[in-house]
Motif scaffolding. Structure first.
Motif, PDB file in Angstrom:
ATOM      1  N   PHE A 114      44.979  67.450  73.384  1.00  0.00           N
ATOM      2  CA  PHE A 114      43.812  66.893  74.070  1.00  0.00           C
ATOM      3  C   PHE A 114      43.676  67.517  75.459  1.00  0.00           C
ATOM      4  N   VAL A 115      44.744  67.460  76.241  1.00  0.00           N
ATOM      5  CA  VAL A 115      44.694  67.926  77.624  1.00  0.00           C
ATOM      6  C   VAL A 115      44.435  69.427  77.696  1.00  0.00           C
ATOM      7  N   HIS A 118      40.808  70.670  76.108  1.00  0.00           N
ATOM      8  CA  HIS A 118      39.650  70.407  76.961  1.00  0.00           C
ATOM      9  C   HIS A 118      39.705  71.249  78.240  1.00  0.00           C
ATOM     10  N   ARG A 179      32.034  66.736  73.305  1.00  0.00           N
ATOM     11  CA  ARG A 179      32.405  66.769  74.732  1.00  0.00           C
ATOM     12  C   ARG A 179      32.018  68.089  75.379  1.00  0.00           C
ATOM     13  N   HIS A 266      38.780  58.866  72.271  1.00  0.00           N
ATOM     14  CA  HIS A 266      38.569  59.626  73.499  1.00  0.00           C
ATOM     15  C   HIS A 266      38.594  58.691  74.709  1.00  0.00           C
ATOM     16  N   ARG A 267      37.923  57.567  74.609  1.00  0.00           N
ATOM     17  CA  ARG A 267      37.886  56.627  75.729  1.00  0.00           C
ATOM     18  C   ARG A 267      39.274  56.061  76.020  1.00  0.00           C
ATOM     19  N   THR A 269      42.129  57.493  75.323  1.00  0.00           N
ATOM     20  CA  THR A 269      42.985  58.579  75.826  1.00  0.00           C
ATOM     21  C   THR A 269      42.703  58.880  77.293  1.00  0.00           C
ATOM     22  N   THR A 270      41.438  58.983  77.646  1.00  0.00           N
ATOM     23  CA  THR A 270      41.117  59.232  79.058  1.00  0.00           C
ATOM     24  C   THR A 270      41.568  58.072  79.933  1.00  0.00           C
ATOM     25  N   LEU A 273      45.233  58.559  80.571  1.00  0.00           N
ATOM     26  CA  LEU A 273      45.479  59.660  81.511  1.00  0.00           C
ATOM     27  C   LEU A 273      45.087  59.291  82.932  1.00  0.00           C
ATOM     28  N   ASP A 274      44.149  58.370  83.068  1.00  0.00           N
ATOM     29  CA  ASP A 274      43.676  57.992  84.396  1.00  0.00           C
ATOM     30  C   ASP A 274      44.458  56.838  85.024  1.00  0.00           C
TER      31      ASP A 274
END
Length: 275
Positions: A114-115, A118, A179, A266-267, A269-270, A273-274
């Motif tokens: 993912f990281v 993107h 995305r 996706h939501r 995962t972000t 990460l945040d």
């Protein structure tokens, strides 16, 4: 000359793809954790007369720092990226957490893809026909995404973790073009099925012995598995995302490729990460 970055590039299919690209005159950068295996990859590149076109990046892709280091190094050393191959994975019989607090398989086999995927889309779009090849398990053994327990704190098994990561990668592929709507990159999910690699090494006995015996009898050699994967990178499908089980194209239908589930992942995962 094309440029490829391959995570898990010092072992198994990743190494096989890297050497294939080097042998035909391309540049290949292998990402791995083991310096000895990195040196062996570079030595084989030298034997092929490709020493100046081979690279090794040492990084622990189960950690956010390792993922970010790979992105930074590739951005500094490559002016474009023709292909990005995700081949890194490791079976974890027992649950382990990374320094960032993620379950190890989730971090290594899904989050790193993912990281890095993107983050490197800009470099991919500088190439003429860029491809992301994600070696996961579309169309293979069934698995479940544990939406309320992505880190598998309850009821962990190595197989549950591995299968969840495969399903996460299916959704990652489906979500990627949404995305990056203007990207020219083609995203290919690929299940190589049974290949003779070192994947069985972390298994406990007697599973390790049984798996290796089955591999000896039934599995493809890496040299056999590489050409169809390389072929898909050389001549990718017209669709922005596609899935294959070896040579068989798979329809992007059903829950494994559900766009709403992809958006949900996706939501989540972000958000992780945040945090």
């Amino acid at each position: 000359m094309r440029t490829y970055v391959i995570t898990g590039g010092t072992d198994g299919m990743g190494r096989g793809l890297g050497l294939h690209f080097l042998a035909r005159g391309d540049r290949a950068i292998a990402v791995g954790t083991n310096p000895a295996k990195g040196r062996a990859f570079l030595a084989e590149a030298e034997r092929l007369g490709a020493a100046e076109r081979a690279g090794f990046l040492r990084a622990d892709l189960s950690t956010l720092a390792g993922m970010q280091a790979v992105v930074a190094e590739v951005e500094q050393t490559a002016d474009r990226l023709d292909g990005l191959v995700f081949a890194t994975q490791r079976f974890q019989p027992k649950r382990e957490e990374t320094p960032d607090g993620f379950e190890h398989t989730f971090a290594l086999a899904y989050l790193s893809r993912f990281v890095i995927g993107h983050a490197l889309t800009g470099l991919l779009d500088r190439a003429e026909a860029p491809v992301v090849l994600n070696l996961a398990g579309p169309g293979g053994m069934p698995g479940t995404i544990h939406w309320d327990d992505l880190q598998l704190r309850d009821g962990y098994t190595g197989m549950r973790a591995a299968m969840q990561a495969s399903r996460c990668n299916d959704l990652l592929g489906v979500d990627f073009p949404r995305r990056h709507p203007r990207s020219r990159a083609r995203y290919v999910l690929y299940n190589p099925l049974f290949v003779k690699t070192g994947m069985a090494d972390p298994l406990p006995q007697p599973q390790r012995m049984v798996t290796k015996a089955m591999s000896w009898l039934l599995a493809q050699r890496v040299e056999q598995a590489v050409p169809p994967m390389a072929g898909l990178m050389d001549d990718p499908p017209a669709e922005r995302v596609s899935a294959f089980k070896r040579a068989k194209p798979l329809p992007l239908t059903g829950k494994d490729f559900d766009p709403d589930a992809a958006d949900r992942l996706h939501r989540l995962t972000t958000g992780l990460l945040d945090r």
